[in-house]
Design a protein around this motif. Structure first.
Motif, PDB file in Angstrom:
ATOM      1  N   HIS A   1       0.818  -1.208   0.000  1.00  0.00           N
ATOM      2  CA  HIS A   1       0.000   0.000   0.000  1.00  0.00           C
ATOM      3  C   HIS A   1       0.852   1.258   0.000  1.00  0.00           C
ATOM      4  CE1 HIS A   1      -3.647  -2.506   1.483  1.00  0.00           C
ATOM      5  NE2 HIS A   1      -3.553  -2.479   0.166  1.00  0.00           N
ATOM      6  N   ALA A   2       2.045   1.179   0.628  1.00  0.00           N
ATOM      7  CA  ALA A   2       2.965   2.320   0.584  1.00  0.00           C
ATOM      8  C   ALA A   2       3.356   2.629  -0.865  1.00  0.00           C
ATOM      9  CB  ALA A   2       4.208   2.039   1.424  1.00  0.00           C
ATOM     10  N   LEU A   3       3.391   1.605  -1.673  1.00  0.00           N
ATOM     11  CA  LEU A   3       3.743   1.788  -3.088  1.00  0.00           C
ATOM     12  C   LEU A   3       2.496   1.934  -3.965  1.00  0.00           C
ATOM     13  CD1 LEU A   3       6.628  -0.837  -3.320  1.00  0.00           C
ATOM     14  CD2 LEU A   3       6.840   1.647  -3.299  1.00  0.00           C
ATOM     15  N   ARG A   4       1.362   2.098  -3.327  1.00  0.00           N
ATOM     16  CA  ARG A   4       0.062   2.239  -4.004  1.00  0.00           C
ATOM     17  C   ARG A   4      -0.258   1.050  -4.908  1.00  0.00           C
ATOM     18  NH1 ARG A   4       2.382   6.543  -5.420  1.00  0.00           N
ATOM     19  NH2 ARG A   4       2.483   8.237  -3.931  1.00  0.00           N
ATOM     20  N   LEU A   5       0.110  -0.124  -4.445  1.00  0.00           N
ATOM     21  CA  LEU A   5      -0.234  -1.337  -5.185  1.00  0.00           C
ATOM     22  C   LEU A   5      -1.472  -1.956  -4.566  1.00  0.00           C
ATOM     23  CD1 LEU A   5       3.328  -2.929  -5.347  1.00  0.00           C
ATOM     24  CD2 LEU A   5       2.223  -1.448  -7.034  1.00  0.00           C
ATOM     25  N   SER A   6      -2.162  -2.729  -5.358  1.00  0.00           N
ATOM     26  CA  SER A   6      -3.270  -3.499  -4.845  1.00  0.00           C
ATOM     27  C   SER A   6      -2.684  -4.809  -4.308  1.00  0.00           C
ATOM     28  CB  SER A   6      -4.248  -3.743  -5.996  1.00  0.00           C
ATOM     29  OG  SER A   6      -5.282  -4.576  -5.573  1.00  0.00           O
ATOM     30  N   VAL A   7      -3.192  -5.296  -3.180  1.00  0.00           N
ATOM     31  CA  VAL A   7      -2.648  -6.528  -2.605  1.00  0.00           C
ATOM     32  C   VAL A   7      -3.726  -7.617  -2.593  1.00  0.00           C
ATOM     33  CG1 VAL A   7      -1.495  -7.589  -0.615  1.00  0.00           C
ATOM     34  CG2 VAL A   7      -1.086  -5.170  -1.147  1.00  0.00           C
ATOM     35  N   ILE A   8      -3.347  -8.782  -3.107  1.00  0.00           N
ATOM     36  CA  ILE A   8      -4.271  -9.919  -3.127  1.00  0.00           C
ATOM     37  C   ILE A   8      -3.634 -11.073  -2.349  1.00  0.00           C
ATOM     38  CG2 ILE A   8      -3.404 -10.560  -5.460  1.00  0.00           C
ATOM     39  CD1 ILE A   8      -6.187 -11.864  -5.936  1.00  0.00           C
ATOM     40  N   ALA A   9      -4.446 -11.773  -1.570  1.00  0.00           N
ATOM     41  CA  ALA A   9      -3.954 -12.943  -0.845  1.00  0.00           C
ATOM     42  C   ALA A   9      -4.403 -14.191  -1.588  1.00  0.00           C
ATOM     43  CB  ALA A   9      -4.511 -12.951   0.578  1.00  0.00           C
ATOM     44  N   GLU A  10      -3.505 -15.159  -1.746  1.00  0.00           N
ATOM     45  CA  GLU A  10      -3.889 -16.391  -2.454  1.00  0.00           C
ATOM     46  C   GLU A  10      -3.972 -17.564  -1.485  1.00  0.00           C
ATOM     47  OE1 GLU A  10      -1.048 -17.196  -5.576  1.00  0.00           O
ATOM     48  OE2 GLU A  10       0.539 -17.685  -4.178  1.00  0.00           O
ATOM     49  N   GLY A  11      -4.777 -18.538  -1.823  1.00  0.00           N
ATOM     50  CA  GLY A  11      -4.898 -19.738  -0.999  1.00  0.00           C
ATOM     51  C   GLY A  11      -5.702 -19.521   0.269  1.00  0.00           C
ATOM     52  N   VAL A  12      -6.670 -18.618   0.225  1.00  0.00           N
ATOM     53  CA  VAL A  12      -7.509 -18.368   1.403  1.00  0.00           C
ATOM     54  C   VAL A  12      -8.561 -19.474   1.525  1.00  0.00           C
ATOM     55  CG1 VAL A  12      -9.126 -16.760   2.505  1.00  0.00           C
ATOM     56  CG2 VAL A  12      -7.148 -15.882   1.234  1.00  0.00           C
ATOM     57  N   GLU A  13      -8.500 -20.175   2.649  1.00  0.00           N
ATOM     58  CA  GLU A  13      -9.388 -21.335   2.822  1.00  0.00           C
ATOM     59  C   GLU A  13     -10.388 -21.176   3.952  1.00  0.00           C
ATOM     60  OE1 GLU A  13      -6.770 -24.715   3.204  1.00  0.00           O
ATOM     61  OE2 GLU A  13      -6.278 -24.715   1.058  1.00  0.00           O
ATOM     62  N   THR A  14     -10.123 -20.249   4.887  1.00  0.00           N
ATOM     63  CA  THR A  14     -11.011 -20.153   6.061  1.00  0.00           C
ATOM     64  C   THR A  14     -11.511 -18.728   6.308  1.00  0.00           C
ATOM     65  OG1 THR A  14      -9.280 -19.648   7.677  1.00  0.00           O
ATOM     66  CG2 THR A  14      -9.640 -21.981   7.185  1.00  0.00           C
ATOM     67  N   GLU A  15     -12.633 -18.659   7.006  1.00  0.00           N
ATOM     68  CA  GLU A  15     -13.198 -17.362   7.400  1.00  0.00           C
ATOM     69  C   GLU A  15     -12.231 -16.601   8.308  1.00  0.00           C
ATOM     70  OE1 GLU A  15     -15.689 -15.759   6.328  1.00  0.00           O
ATOM     71  OE2 GLU A  15     -16.917 -17.261   5.313  1.00  0.00           O
ATOM     72  N   ALA A  16     -11.492 -17.338   9.142  1.00  0.00           N
ATOM     73  CA  ALA A  16     -10.566 -16.670  10.073  1.00  0.00           C
ATOM     74  C   ALA A  16      -9.453 -15.964   9.287  1.00  0.00           C
ATOM     75  CB  ALA A  16      -9.962 -17.690  11.040  1.00  0.00           C
ATOM     76  N   GLN A  17      -8.951 -16.624   8.243  1.00  0.00           N
ATOM     77  CA  GLN A  17      -7.928 -15.984   7.400  1.00  0.00           C
ATOM     78  C   GLN A  17      -8.499 -14.726   6.748  1.00  0.00           C
ATOM     79  OE1 GLN A  17      -7.181 -19.284   4.814  1.00  0.00           O
ATOM     80  NE2 GLN A  17      -5.682 -20.238   6.174  1.00  0.00           N
ATOM     81  N   LEU A  18      -9.695 -14.864   6.205  1.00  0.00           N
ATOM     82  CA  LEU A  18     -10.317 -13.726   5.524  1.00  0.00           C
ATOM     83  C   LEU A  18     -10.553 -12.571   6.493  1.00  0.00           C
ATOM     84  CD1 LEU A  18     -11.512 -12.489   2.981  1.00  0.00           C
ATOM     85  CD2 LEU A  18     -13.683 -13.625   3.520  1.00  0.00           C
ATOM     86  N   ALA A  19     -10.956 -12.902   7.723  1.00  0.00           N
ATOM     87  CA  ALA A  19     -11.215 -11.855   8.719  1.00  0.00           C
ATOM     88  C   ALA A  19      -9.936 -11.063   9.008  1.00  0.00           C
ATOM     89  CB  ALA A  19     -11.760 -12.474  10.006  1.00  0.00           C
ATOM     90  N   PHE A  20      -8.813 -11.795   9.144  1.00  0.00           N
ATOM     91  CA  PHE A  20      -7.546 -11.093   9.376  1.00  0.00           C
ATOM     92  C   PHE A  20      -7.218 -10.182   8.197  1.00  0.00           C
ATOM     93  CE2 PHE A  20      -3.054 -10.525   8.697  1.00  0.00           C
ATOM     94  CZ  PHE A  20      -2.603 -10.108   9.940  1.00  0.00           C
ATOM     95  N   LEU A  21      -7.376 -10.707   6.990  1.00  0.00           N
ATOM     96  CA  LEU A  21      -7.038  -9.942   5.786  1.00  0.00           C
ATOM     97  C   LEU A  21      -7.906  -8.689   5.671  1.00  0.00           C
ATOM     98  CD1 LEU A  21      -6.624 -13.015   3.423  1.00  0.00           C
ATOM     99  CD2 LEU A  21      -4.773 -11.451   4.136  1.00  0.00           C
ATOM    100  N   ARG A  22      -9.186  -8.864   5.950  1.00  0.00           N
ATOM    101  CA  ARG A  22     -10.109  -7.724   5.875  1.00  0.00           C
ATOM    102  C   ARG A  22      -9.714  -6.664   6.890  1.00  0.00           C
ATOM    103  NH1 ARG A  22     -14.842 -10.278   6.332  1.00  0.00           N
ATOM    104  NH2 ARG A  22     -15.454 -10.082   4.168  1.00  0.00           N
TER     105      ARG A  22
ATOM    106  N   CYS B   1      -6.468  -5.766   3.313  1.00  0.00           N
ATOM    107  CA  CYS B   1      -6.150  -6.477   2.072  1.00  0.00           C
ATOM    108  C   CYS B   1      -7.264  -6.211   1.043  1.00  0.00           C
ATOM    109  CB  CYS B   1      -6.023  -7.968   2.356  1.00  0.00           C
ATOM    110  SG  CYS B   1      -5.433  -8.924   0.949  1.00  0.00           S
ATOM    111  N   ASP B   2      -6.896  -5.988  -0.215  1.00  0.00           N
ATOM    112  CA  ASP B   2      -7.869  -5.573  -1.219  1.00  0.00           C
ATOM    113  C   ASP B   2      -8.693  -6.740  -1.770  1.00  0.00           C
ATOM    114  OD1 ASP B   2      -6.877  -2.633  -1.735  1.00  0.00           O
ATOM    115  OD2 ASP B   2      -5.094  -3.911  -1.643  1.00  0.00           O
ATOM    116  N   THR B   3      -8.000  -7.837  -2.079  1.00  0.00           N
ATOM    117  CA  THR B   3      -8.623  -8.911  -2.855  1.00  0.00           C
ATOM    118  C   THR B   3      -8.150 -10.264  -2.325  1.00  0.00           C
ATOM    119  OG1 THR B   3      -8.254  -7.399  -4.726  1.00  0.00           O
ATOM    120  CG2 THR B   3      -9.101  -9.567  -5.271  1.00  0.00           C
ATOM    121  N   TYR B   4      -8.934 -11.312  -2.559  1.00  0.00           N
ATOM    122  CA  TYR B   4      -8.437 -12.650  -2.209  1.00  0.00           C
ATOM    123  C   TYR B   4      -8.906 -13.658  -3.236  1.00  0.00           C
ATOM    124  CZ  TYR B   4     -12.910 -14.491  -0.416  1.00  0.00           C
ATOM    125  OH  TYR B   4     -14.193 -14.949  -0.302  1.00  0.00           O
TER     126      TYR B   4
END
Ligand code: C2E
Ligand code: MG
Ligand code: MG
Ligand code: MG
Length: 276
Positions: free
Chosen positions: A228-249, A253-256
């Motif tokens: 984000h400091a470089l104004r990039l969009s960040v996507i997380a790959e291999g998201v399998e659980t709600e707990a992971q998504l909650a942390f990312l949100r 994190c922009d996308t998964y």
């Protein structure tokens, strides 16, 4: 080197090759035939914008439908393709097929998101890459700004100045660029900012234990801050659980993408999902 010396020469050829070299040659032949016989296919994994829940992209992932072995995953043949140079042919097939399919979906009235295609280091360092990409876009009539190319850190690390020039040329065509498997290489902020890229993909290995491992949370958080400091969009790959998504949100994190939303899908299934 094999010499044409009848039977004796043939044995010499056989004995002098290691098992792995023989395996490579055999795989190369089979892969070449597979491309010609139309045995490769692409599956599409949706990429979801976390804030809206909308599908904003899909990664095209190659599979080999082999008569004997069934659906062969890329890890079983991409490395061989890279070693033998077959990756050029294979990679171009993948790019053309993704653009052809994307165009077909658009013509059918589907709201096709951005399609992401993986590029190997060898393709990046092929002098003719930019021309080839341009030719595929012309030929298929697929809009360049709907195409993203994924490159790994190690591919860029190799011949950095050349990489920067090639990436700039690709960007001028209107494409988006992503760094795949981010965090597994050695990129510093200083190094990263010289590359004209749009997206960072946090590697699955840092996502796997996000819910329970504090180091991985720190790493994912650092990648998000850096991106984000470089104004990039960040996507997380291999998201399998709600707990992971909650942390990312919670960490912006922009996308998964991941099995939590959907595995990679055959084209017809992906089209149905888009139509919903
Ligand atoms: P990648 O580009 O990092 O792709 C992500 C991989 O993670 C894919 O594996 C995908 O199916 C898998 N994945 C996605 N979400 C989940 C999840 O929630 N859980 C788990 N366990 N796995 C998940 P796949 O399709 O087997 O591809 C493996 C690698 O092969 C890719 O990693 C990429 O490096 C390479 N690859 C695939 N297609 C191509 C291609 O057309 N060209 C090149 N050069 N490489 C390709
Ligand atoms: Mg990828
Ligand atoms: Mg990846
Ligand atoms: Mg990966």
């Amino acid at each position: 080197r094999a010499k044409a010396e009848g039977r004796g020469g043939f044995r010499f050829f056989d004995d002098s090759l290691t098992a792995s070299a023989r395996h490579r040659i055999e795989m190369e032949t089979r892969l070449r035939r597979a491309i010609e016989a139309g045995e490769l296919e692409l599956h599409y994994q949706p990429q979801v914008e976390i804030a809206s829940g909308r599908i904003i992209g899909a990664e095209a992932l190659v599979r080999w439908r082999d008569g004997e072995r069934g659906l062969v995953p890329p890890d079983a043949f991409i490395p061989v393709a890279e070693q033998t140079g077959m990756i050029g042919l294979l990679g171009e097939w993948v790019l053309r097929e993704a653009c052809r399919q994307g165009r077909e979906w658009r013509d059918a009235g589907l709201a096709v998101p951005r399609l992401a295609v993986n590029l190997s280091a060898r393709q990046l360092h092929d002098e003719s890459l930019v021309e080839r990409v341009r030719a595929v876009l012309d030929e298929t009539g697929y809009p360049p700004d709907r195409l993203e190319l994924e490159l790994t850190e190690s591919a860029l690390m190799h011949q950095q100045e050349r990489s920067v020039r090639v990436l700039r040329a690709l960007r001028r065509l209107g494409l988006h660029l992503a760094i795949d498997d981010f965090g597994t290489g050695y990129s510093s902020l200083a190094y990263l900012r010289q590359f004209p890229i749009d997206v960072l993909k946090i590697d699955k290995r840092f996502v796997d234990d996000l819910a329970e491992n504090n180091d991985d949370r720190e790493i994912a958080g650092a990648i998000l801050a850096m991106g984000h400091a470089l104004r990039l969009s960040v996507i997380a790959e291999g998201v399998e659980t709600e707990a992971q998504l909650a942390f990312l949100r919670a960490n912006g994190c922009d996308t998964y993408q991941g099995y939590l939303f959907s595995p990679p899908l055959p084209p017809a299934a992906f089209a149905r999902l888009l139509a919903e």
